[in-house]
Scaffold this active site. Structure first.
Site, PDB file in Angstrom:
ATOM      1  N   GLY A  45       0.933  -1.262   0.009  1.00 24.07           N
ATOM      2  CA  GLY A  45      -0.150   0.138   0.100  1.00 24.07           C
ATOM      3  C   GLY A  45       0.995   1.232   0.074  1.00 24.07           C
ATOM      4  CB  CYS A  46       0.489   4.664   1.380  1.00 30.61           C
ATOM      5  SG  CYS A  46       1.114   6.127   1.770  1.00 30.61           S
TER       6      CYS A  46
END
Length: 212
Positions: A45-46
């Site tokens: 993810g981020c």
């Protein structure tokens, strides 16, 4: 991350970033590599979130944000965000194997995300946010697959784990402004309302050796 960033800007009137981050110490990377250093690469993810997850662990010198898993040469943030490069937001983890094992890094990788959501972490949606564990050796591949099998057997998740297990090929370092982003931008709405709470949850539940 892009969608939530816009949404949280409107929420700053009733959210105090200082209160949210004030009790959280964010470790930053060291620029002093050791002679016996090893490297691991993960996408979950981020990459702002992944940075502080790995840098919080004793034995990790640095986690550098970047891009991997795709086919485009020298990608940048905008091209990766378009979904056309095949790359995912990724961190390159530099660690001392005498202080932290690859197995522990893999444990932290799975503990700090939801590996069952395809091309998504929370409200961050797109192929650039997919979960990938990159391996450099057959032993690392076996460790990753064994962890997936153990989590599956334990019925840790209701849904199937969709983490990709891929051989490492190339890592492209992200733009300078992405590095140590949470440490440098604690007042960012996304950081205060998503990154820090996610990290606090990880730290409260993961049985790891955290930096003071």
């Amino acid at each position: 991350m892009r969608l939530l960033l816009a949404l949280f800007i409107s929420a700053t009137a009733f959210v105090s970033c200082a209160q949210t981050t004030g009790n959280v110490k964010v470790a930053v990377g060291s620029q002093k590599p050791s002679s016996n250093e090893a490297v691991a690469t993960f996408a979950e993810g981020c990459f702002w979130h992944a940075e502080i997850v790995f840098q919080s662990l004793v034995g990790v010198r640095d986690a550098v944000s970047g891009y991997a898993g795709g086919t485009t040469t020298n990608p940048d943030y905008e091209s990766v965000a378009s979904g056309e490069t095949g790359h995912a937001e990724t961190v390159q983890v530099y660690y001392d194997p005498s202080k932290i094992s690859y197995e522990t890094l893999v444990d932290a990788f799975f503990a700090s995300q939801d590996p069952t959501t395809l091309n998504r972490q929370g409200n961050d949606a797109g192929t650039e946010y997919r979960s990938i564990a990159f391996y450099r050796t057959e032993k690392e591949k076996q460790i990753i697959e064994a962890k997936i099998n153990a989590l599956t057997a334990a019925k840790k998740y209701k849904n199937k784990i969709v983490t990709e297990v891929k051989p490492f090929t190339k890592f492209y370092t992200a733009e300078a402004y992405h590095q140590e982003y949470i440490y440098n931008h604690p007042d960012n709405p996304y950081v205060a309302n998503v990154s820090i709470p996610d990290f606090q949850k990880f730290k409260a539940t993961f049985k790891g050796n955290f930096k003071p």
